[in-house]
Design an enzyme around this catalytic site. Structure first.
Site, PDB file in Angstrom:
ATOM      1  N   GLY A 138       3.422  -2.234  -5.693  1.00  0.00           N
ATOM      2  CA  GLY A 138       4.067  -3.537  -5.884  1.00  0.00           C
ATOM      3  C   GLY A 138       4.152  -3.770  -7.378  1.00  0.00           C
ATOM      4  O   GLY A 138       3.200  -3.440  -8.108  1.00  0.00           O
TER       5      GLY A 138
ATOM      6  N   LEU B 191       0.893  -1.144   0.000  1.00  0.00           N
ATOM      7  CA  LEU B 191       0.000   0.000   0.000  1.00  0.00           C
ATOM      8  C   LEU B 191       0.940   1.204   0.000  1.00  0.00           C
ATOM      9  O   LEU B 191       1.772   1.336   0.904  1.00  0.00           O
ATOM     10  CB  LEU B 191      -0.832  -0.040   1.290  1.00  0.00           C
TER      11      LEU B 191
ATOM     12  N   GLY C  93      16.444   4.916 -23.899  1.00  0.00           N
ATOM     13  CA  GLY C  93      15.490   3.982 -24.487  1.00  0.00           C
ATOM     14  C   GLY C  93      15.746   2.543 -24.094  1.00  0.00           C
ATOM     15  O   GLY C  93      15.904   2.246 -22.914  1.00  0.00           O
TER      16      GLY C  93
ATOM     17  N   ASP D 295       8.012  -0.339 -14.459  1.00  0.00           N
ATOM     18  CA  ASP D 295       6.741  -1.084 -14.490  1.00  0.00           C
ATOM     19  C   ASP D 295       5.867  -0.627 -15.660  1.00  0.00           C
ATOM     20  O   ASP D 295       5.164  -1.435 -16.278  1.00  0.00           O
ATOM     21  CB  ASP D 295       5.972  -0.909 -13.171  1.00  0.00           C
TER      22      ASP D 295
HETATM   23  N1  LIG Z   1      14.961  10.256 -18.293  1.00  0.00           N
HETATM   24  C1  LIG Z   1      14.212   9.552 -19.159  1.00  0.00           C
HETATM   25  N2  LIG Z   1      13.827  10.081 -20.360  1.00  0.00           N
HETATM   26  C2  LIG Z   1      13.089   9.390 -21.221  1.00  0.00           C
HETATM   27  N3  LIG Z   1      12.656   8.123 -21.001  1.00  0.00           N
HETATM   28  C3  LIG Z   1      13.003   7.537 -19.850  1.00  0.00           C
HETATM   29  C4  LIG Z   1      13.798   8.201 -18.863  1.00  0.00           C
HETATM   30  N4  LIG Z   1      13.978   7.352 -17.809  1.00  0.00           N
HETATM   31  C5  LIG Z   1      13.309   6.221 -18.130  1.00  0.00           C
HETATM   32  N5  LIG Z   1      12.737   6.312 -19.345  1.00  0.00           N
HETATM   33  C6  LIG Z   1      11.906   5.314 -20.045  1.00  0.00           C
HETATM   34  O1  LIG Z   1      11.492   4.302 -19.140  1.00  0.00           O
HETATM   35  C7  LIG Z   1      12.070   3.039 -19.512  1.00  0.00           C
HETATM   36  C8  LIG Z   1      12.485   2.271 -18.270  1.00  0.00           C
HETATM   37  O2  LIG Z   1      13.362   3.074 -17.515  1.00  0.00           O
HETATM   38  P1  LIG Z   1      14.665   2.530 -16.764  1.00  0.00           P
HETATM   39  O3  LIG Z   1      15.644   2.010 -17.729  1.00  0.00           O
HETATM   40  O4  LIG Z   1      15.093   3.647 -15.884  1.00  0.00           O
HETATM   41  O5  LIG Z   1      14.063   1.293 -15.958  1.00  0.00           O
HETATM   42  P2  LIG Z   1      14.366   0.772 -14.491  1.00  0.00           P
HETATM   43  O6  LIG Z   1      15.770   1.105 -14.089  1.00  0.00           O
HETATM   44  O7  LIG Z   1      13.976  -0.651 -14.460  1.00  0.00           O
HETATM   45  O8  LIG Z   1      13.324   1.633 -13.650  1.00  0.00           O
HETATM   46  P3  LIG Z   1      12.619   1.371 -12.247  1.00  0.00           P
HETATM   47  O9  LIG Z   1      13.427   2.162 -11.279  1.00  0.00           O
HETATM   48  O10 LIG Z   1      11.232   1.899 -12.430  1.00  0.00           O
HETATM   49  O11 LIG Z   1      12.661  -0.109 -11.996  1.00  0.00           O
HETATM   50  C9  LIG Z   1      13.221   3.391 -20.452  1.00  0.00           C
HETATM   51  O12 LIG Z   1      13.495   2.334 -21.342  1.00  0.00           O
HETATM   52  C10 LIG Z   1      12.689   4.641 -21.144  1.00  0.00           C
HETATM   53  O13 LIG Z   1      11.788   4.302 -22.167  1.00  0.00           O
END
Ligand SMILES: Nc1ncnc2c1ncn2[C@@H]1O[C@H](COP(=O)(O)OP(=O)(O)OP(=O)(O)O)[C@@H](O)[C@H]1O
Ligand SMILES: [Mg+2]
Length: 316
Positions: A38, A12, A226, A253
């Site tokens: 979650g 929550l 990306g 997520d």
């Molecule tokens: N600063 C940014 N600008 C544009 N797109 C972003 C940015 N940060 C994240 N994204 C988008 O979100 C997607 C997932 O982000 P990221 O690679 O940070 O995942 P993560 O580290 O698993 O995140 P989380 O902390 O939510 O688990 C990226 O592939 C991109 O498409």
């Protein structure tokens, strides 16, 4: 396609704001907002927001569990839950309005026995899914091998298993074998046993996972850069559009939600990864824990599918 999300460590999420964080004195907060949280539950919310259908399976306990159920009922998200002995955890985040900084207090997950987790798997089996998505950490009480057990279970019921987690739990599941992994750079580094991969090593590392033969698709998320999609056919980079970033909370997520939604629509891997990047990037345009707005997703997806093609991974 019947999609089921599995959240073994639900929460929550309570959030509030305060002008300035300071020790000792009373911090007068805004009225708190409650959200269902979650990993798998966030993914279910994202899929529903895109117009897709899925069922969220998770353990619930105590009053927090009841409130979590109430929030999901209000959002019309179908659930199948298992009653457990522990109390569902509550996380707390505070936005310091003076600086825009967010402080996230994450509580240890509710203790879950393997018998309770297995009951969740039986609930998944009863739904006869074709896609199972699990996201998030394992709660205390479960062994690091539990997602590997879910991977074996998915093979047994002939469902595609998509996993977004980290550490030893990710390693064990990758060794067992599954359909799709979504590591970020740090998680991919750990998977291939390198302290920290450089950007130009990402494609080789992702292809190494593919060539081990246990995983059909790897989508490496690269934050503002990306994602890299790797399959047996090779790899391709999907560039993220440049947007005004407000909060990256929930980007991972959201990305998983976009990919699973696309799979549910029968899309091929490239379009799936593009939808994932569109949702992840759209999530960063919203403040706080909010996921994404569908209107932003469709606009960004259009950009990715037309102009995004001009960019190659080597341009970075
Ligand atoms: N600063 C940014 N600008 C544009 N797109 C972003 C940015 N940060 C994240 N994204 C988008 O979100 C997607 C997932 O982000 P990221 O690679 O940070 O995942 P993560 O580290 O698993 O995140 P989380 O902390 O939510 O688990 C990226 O592939 C991109 O498409
Ligand atoms: Mg992540």
């Amino acid at each position: 396609m019947k999609i089921v999300t599995l959240t073994l460590n639900p929460a929550l999420d309570k959030s509030a704001s305060v002008e300035r964080m300071a020790p000792e004195s009373k911090l007068r907060c805004s009225a708190p907002q409650l959200d269902a949280g979650g990993g798998g539950i966030n993914v279910a919310k994202g899929i529903q927001r895109l117009g897709g259908a899925c069922t969220a399976v998770f353990p619930v306990g105590g009053l927090n569990g009841q409130r979590l159920l109430g929030l999901l009922a209000a959002a019309d998200i179908p659930v199948q839950t298992i009653d457990v002995a522990g109390e569902t955890r509550e996380n707390f985040s505070v936005l310091e309005t003076g600086t825009g900084l967010q402080y996230r207090f994450t509580m240890p997950g509710t203790h879950l026995t393997e018998t309770e987790a297995d009951a969740c798997l039986e609930a998944v089996r009863a739904l006869a899914p074709t896609i199972i998505v699990a996201s998030g950490s394992l709660p205390p009480g479960l062994p690091d091998t539990y997602y590997a057990k879910v991977a074996a279970f998915a093979k047994d019921i002939q469902a595609k298993f998509i996993l977004d987690t980290s550490g030893a739990a990710l390693q064990a599941a990758a060794n067992e074998g599954l359909f799709l992994l979504k590591p970020n750079l740090g998680e991919l580094s750990a998977l291939v046993g390198v302290p920290k991969l450089e950007m130009n090593q990402v494609d080789d590392a992702a292809m190494e996972i593919i060539h081990r033969g246990k995983c059909a698709i790897v989508v490496v998320s690269l934050g503002p850069h990306g994602a890299l999609l790797a399959t047996r056919d090779g790899f391709v980079h999907v560039a993220a559009p440049i947007v005004e970033k407000r909060s990256t909370v929930g980007a991972g997520d959201s990305m998983v939600a976009g990919m699973v939604w696309a799979l549910g629509q029968g899309k091929q891997p490239l379009e799936m990864a593009q939808a994932g990047v569109a949702c992840g990037t759209a999530a960063t345009m919203n403040p706080g824990t909010e996921l994404f707005r569908p209107a932003d997703v469709w606009r960004l997806l259009d950009w990715i599918q037309t102009f995004g093609k001009r960019y190659r991974f080597t341009d970075f």
